[in-house]
Structure formats: structure tokens, C-alpha cells
Write a protein that holds these residues in place. Structure first.
Motif, PDB file in Angstrom:
ATOM      1  N   ALA A  70       1.023  -1.264  -0.069  1.00  0.00           N
ATOM      2  CA  ALA A  70       0.125  -0.109   0.016  1.00  0.00           C
ATOM      3  C   ALA A  70       0.673   1.226   0.010  1.00  0.00           C
ATOM      4  N   LYS A  71       0.454   2.134  -0.907  1.00  0.00           N
ATOM      5  CA  LYS A  71       1.285   3.421  -0.882  1.00  0.00           C
ATOM      6  C   LYS A  71       0.349   4.487   0.301  1.00  0.00           C
ATOM      7  N   PRO A  72       1.238   5.166   1.010  1.00  0.00           N
ATOM      8  CA  PRO A  72       0.582   6.296   1.864  1.00  0.00           C
ATOM      9  C   PRO A  72      -0.290   7.368   1.081  1.00  0.00           C
ATOM     10  N   ILE A  73      -1.409   7.681   1.893  1.00  0.00           N
ATOM     11  CA  ILE A  73      -2.206   8.500   1.130  1.00  0.00           C
ATOM     12  C   ILE A  73      -1.607  10.150   1.326  1.00  0.00           C
ATOM     13  N   VAL A  74      -1.466  10.972   0.625  1.00  0.00           N
ATOM     14  CA  VAL A  74      -0.936  12.403   1.205  1.00  0.00           C
ATOM     15  C   VAL A  74      -2.039  13.365   0.584  1.00  0.00           C
ATOM     16  N   PRO A  75      -2.904  13.779   1.363  1.00  0.00           N
ATOM     17  CA  PRO A  75      -4.161  14.972   0.895  1.00  0.00           C
ATOM     18  C   PRO A  75      -3.318  16.220   0.976  1.00  0.00           C
ATOM     19  N   ARG A  76      -3.602  16.804  -0.099  1.00  0.00           N
ATOM     20  CA  ARG A  76      -3.125  18.232  -0.361  1.00  0.00           C
ATOM     21  C   ARG A  76      -4.132  19.122   0.704  1.00  0.00           C
ATOM     22  N   ALA A  98      -4.588   1.933  -9.602  1.00  0.00           N
ATOM     23  CA  ALA A  98      -4.595   1.987 -11.056  1.00  0.00           C
ATOM     24  C   ALA A  98      -6.298   1.795 -10.972  1.00  0.00           C
ATOM     25  N   THR A  99      -6.893   1.415 -10.124  1.00  0.00           N
ATOM     26  CA  THR A  99      -8.485   1.168 -10.141  1.00  0.00           C
ATOM     27  C   THR A  99      -9.334   2.401 -10.324  1.00  0.00           C
ATOM     28  N   GLY A 100      -8.813   3.450  -9.987  1.00  0.00           N
ATOM     29  CA  GLY A 100      -9.658   4.828 -10.174  1.00  0.00           C
ATOM     30  C   GLY A 100      -9.969   5.131 -11.629  1.00  0.00           C
ATOM     31  N   SER A 101     -10.850   5.838 -12.097  1.00  0.00           N
ATOM     32  CA  SER A 101     -11.210   6.028 -13.390  1.00  0.00           C
ATOM     33  C   SER A 101     -10.576   7.258 -13.738  1.00  0.00           C
ATOM     34  N   PRO A 102      -9.849   7.263 -15.000  1.00  0.00           N
ATOM     35  CA  PRO A 102      -9.091   8.176 -15.456  1.00  0.00           C
ATOM     36  C   PRO A 102     -10.049   9.328 -16.372  1.00  0.00           C
ATOM     37  N   ARG A 103     -11.450   9.286 -16.223  1.00  0.00           N
ATOM     38  CA  ARG A 103     -12.336   9.989 -16.979  1.00  0.00           C
ATOM     39  C   ARG A 103     -12.113  11.384 -16.838  1.00  0.00           C
ATOM     40  N   GLY A 122      -2.786  11.340 -15.700  1.00  0.00           N
ATOM     41  CA  GLY A 122      -2.599  10.605 -14.396  1.00  0.00           C
ATOM     42  C   GLY A 122      -3.662  10.921 -13.372  1.00  0.00           C
ATOM     43  N   LEU A 123      -4.432  11.947 -13.679  1.00  0.00           N
ATOM     44  CA  LEU A 123      -5.498  11.959 -12.751  1.00  0.00           C
ATOM     45  C   LEU A 123      -6.557  10.872 -12.649  1.00  0.00           C
ATOM     46  N   ARG A 124      -6.740  10.462 -11.400  1.00  0.00           N
ATOM     47  CA  ARG A 124      -7.747   9.407 -11.293  1.00  0.00           C
ATOM     48  C   ARG A 124      -8.960   9.843 -10.368  1.00  0.00           C
ATOM     49  N   VAL A 125     -10.046   9.320 -10.116  1.00  0.00           N
ATOM     50  CA  VAL A 125     -11.011   9.279  -9.334  1.00  0.00           C
ATOM     51  C   VAL A 125     -11.664   8.147  -8.847  1.00  0.00           C
ATOM     52  N   TRP A 126     -12.039   8.217  -7.425  1.00  0.00           N
ATOM     53  CA  TRP A 126     -12.650   7.005  -6.988  1.00  0.00           C
ATOM     54  C   TRP A 126     -13.856   7.459  -6.125  1.00  0.00           C
ATOM     55  N   PRO A 127     -15.033   6.727  -6.280  1.00  0.00           N
ATOM     56  CA  PRO A 127     -16.244   7.129  -5.512  1.00  0.00           C
ATOM     57  C   PRO A 127     -16.194   6.811  -4.096  1.00  0.00           C
ATOM     58  N   LEU A 128     -16.710   7.385  -3.365  1.00  0.00           N
ATOM     59  CA  LEU A 128     -16.959   7.067  -1.776  1.00  0.00           C
ATOM     60  C   LEU A 128     -18.224   6.065  -1.603  1.00  0.00           C
ATOM     61  N   ASP A 182     -15.911   7.263   7.732  1.00  0.00           N
ATOM     62  CA  ASP A 182     -15.447   5.445   7.490  1.00  0.00           C
ATOM     63  C   ASP A 182     -15.451   5.401   5.937  1.00  0.00           C
ATOM     64  N   ALA A 183     -16.445   5.837   5.239  1.00  0.00           N
ATOM     65  CA  ALA A 183     -16.592   5.791   3.628  1.00  0.00           C
ATOM     66  C   ALA A 183     -15.053   6.226   3.158  1.00  0.00           C
ATOM     67  N   LEU A 184     -14.626   7.488   3.630  1.00  0.00           N
ATOM     68  CA  LEU A 184     -13.360   7.924   3.176  1.00  0.00           C
ATOM     69  C   LEU A 184     -12.099   7.065   3.406  1.00  0.00           C
ATOM     70  N   GLU A 185     -12.261   6.671   4.445  1.00  0.00           N
ATOM     71  CA  GLU A 185     -10.982   5.659   5.129  1.00  0.00           C
ATOM     72  C   GLU A 185     -11.143   4.539   4.370  1.00  0.00           C
ATOM     73  N   GLN A 186     -12.328   3.931   3.842  1.00  0.00           N
ATOM     74  CA  GLN A 186     -12.460   2.986   2.911  1.00  0.00           C
ATOM     75  C   GLN A 186     -11.993   2.920   1.650  1.00  0.00           C
ATOM     76  N   ALA A 187     -12.144   4.212   1.156  1.00  0.00           N
ATOM     77  CA  ALA A 187     -11.949   4.497  -0.302  1.00  0.00           C
ATOM     78  C   ALA A 187     -10.101   4.657  -0.237  1.00  0.00           C
ATOM     79  N   PHE A 188      -9.559   5.402   0.743  1.00  0.00           N
ATOM     80  CA  PHE A 188      -8.313   5.465   0.807  1.00  0.00           C
ATOM     81  C   PHE A 188      -7.527   4.359   0.924  1.00  0.00           C
ATOM     82  N   ALA A 189      -7.997   3.400   1.627  1.00  0.00           N
ATOM     83  CA  ALA A 189      -7.449   1.987   1.890  1.00  0.00           C
ATOM     84  C   ALA A 189      -7.544   1.301   0.359  1.00  0.00           C
ATOM     85  N   HIS A 190      -8.631   1.369  -0.039  1.00  0.00           N
ATOM     86  CA  HIS A 190      -8.506   0.744  -1.319  1.00  0.00           C
ATOM     87  C   HIS A 190      -7.547   1.321  -2.609  1.00  0.00           C
ATOM     88  N   ILE A 191      -7.580   2.687  -2.626  1.00  0.00           N
ATOM     89  CA  ILE A 191      -6.679   3.216  -3.801  1.00  0.00           C
ATOM     90  C   ILE A 191      -5.345   3.198  -3.268  1.00  0.00           C
TER      91      ILE A 191
END
Length: 109
Positions: free
Chosen positions: A3-9, A51-56, A65-71, A37-46
Motif C-alpha cells: 500500500a502507498k501512503p495517502i498524502v492529501p493536499r 490504478a483502479t480509479g477512473s481516468p475519466r 494521471g489524474l484518477r477518481v474514486w467514488p466514496l 468511514d467511507a473515506l477511510e475505506q476509499a483511501f485504503a482501496h486506492i
């Protein structure tokens, strides 16, 4: 996979604080805790599967390189980029937000 660390801006942290404040004021403490809780789960997943986040929006906003993941059960999206040793979380925005306007804010900032 490690797992890579999450670094929020700073703006992503403000987005999260605003969402929590909204749920506390307009819904309940339970809703705010559910959002966290949903945010923590999203962060854990990504962090494990970046690479599972959408590049839309990478294509729409011309930000390679920007990706998006729903909560999960909350109408929020996590915008992030994968770096060599961490995930750079740019924003956590309500899905109904005007994403091109967000881009204008980003360019102005």
C-alpha cells in the motif's frame, strides 16, 4: 502489492472538513461518522490499488494521471494522482459539483 501512503493536499483536507461539517449540521453525527468511514475505506482501496480509479477526468481536464474514486454510499469523489512513493489526493468533491469550475479554481490557486 504494498500500500502507498495517502498524502492529501491542503485543499483536499478542507474539502473533507467541509463535508463533515455539512453532515454534522444538516444530518447527524452518525452520518458524519459514516462519511469518515467511507473515506477511510476509499483511501485504503486506492492505496492498495491506485490504478483502479477512473481516468475519466484526466481526459476531460487534460491532466494526465489524474484518477477518481467514488466514496461508496456518499456522493463524493476522491481525485488523486499516483506518485512513485505515495498517492497525492488533490480534492474530495461532491459528485454534483461543477468539475470544470473546480479546474478553474485549481489553475487560479
Amino acid at each position: 502489492m504494498t500500500a502507498k501512503p495517502i498524502v492529501p493536499r491542503e485543499q483536499a483536507s478542507r474539502d473533507v472538513d467541509e463535508a463533515i461539517g455539512y453532515y454534522l449540521a444538516e444530518a447527524s453525527e452518525s452520518a458524519a461518522l459514516g462519511f469518515i468511514d467511507a473515506l477511510e475505506q476509499a483511501f485504503a482501496h486506492i492505496s492498495r490499488h491506485p490504478a483502479t480509479g477512473s481516468p475519466r477526468y484526466a481526459h476531460e481536464l487534460n491532466l494526465p494521471g489524474l484518477r477518481v474514486w467514488p466514496l461508496g454510499r456518499f456522493p463524493y469523489l476522491v481525485f488523486y494522482m499516483e506518485c512513485s512513493n505515495h498517492l497525492d489526493v488533490w480534492r474530495v468533491l461532491h459528485a454534483q459539483r461543477d468539475i470544470p469550475a473546480w479546474m478553474s479554481e485549481l489553475e487560479a490557486g
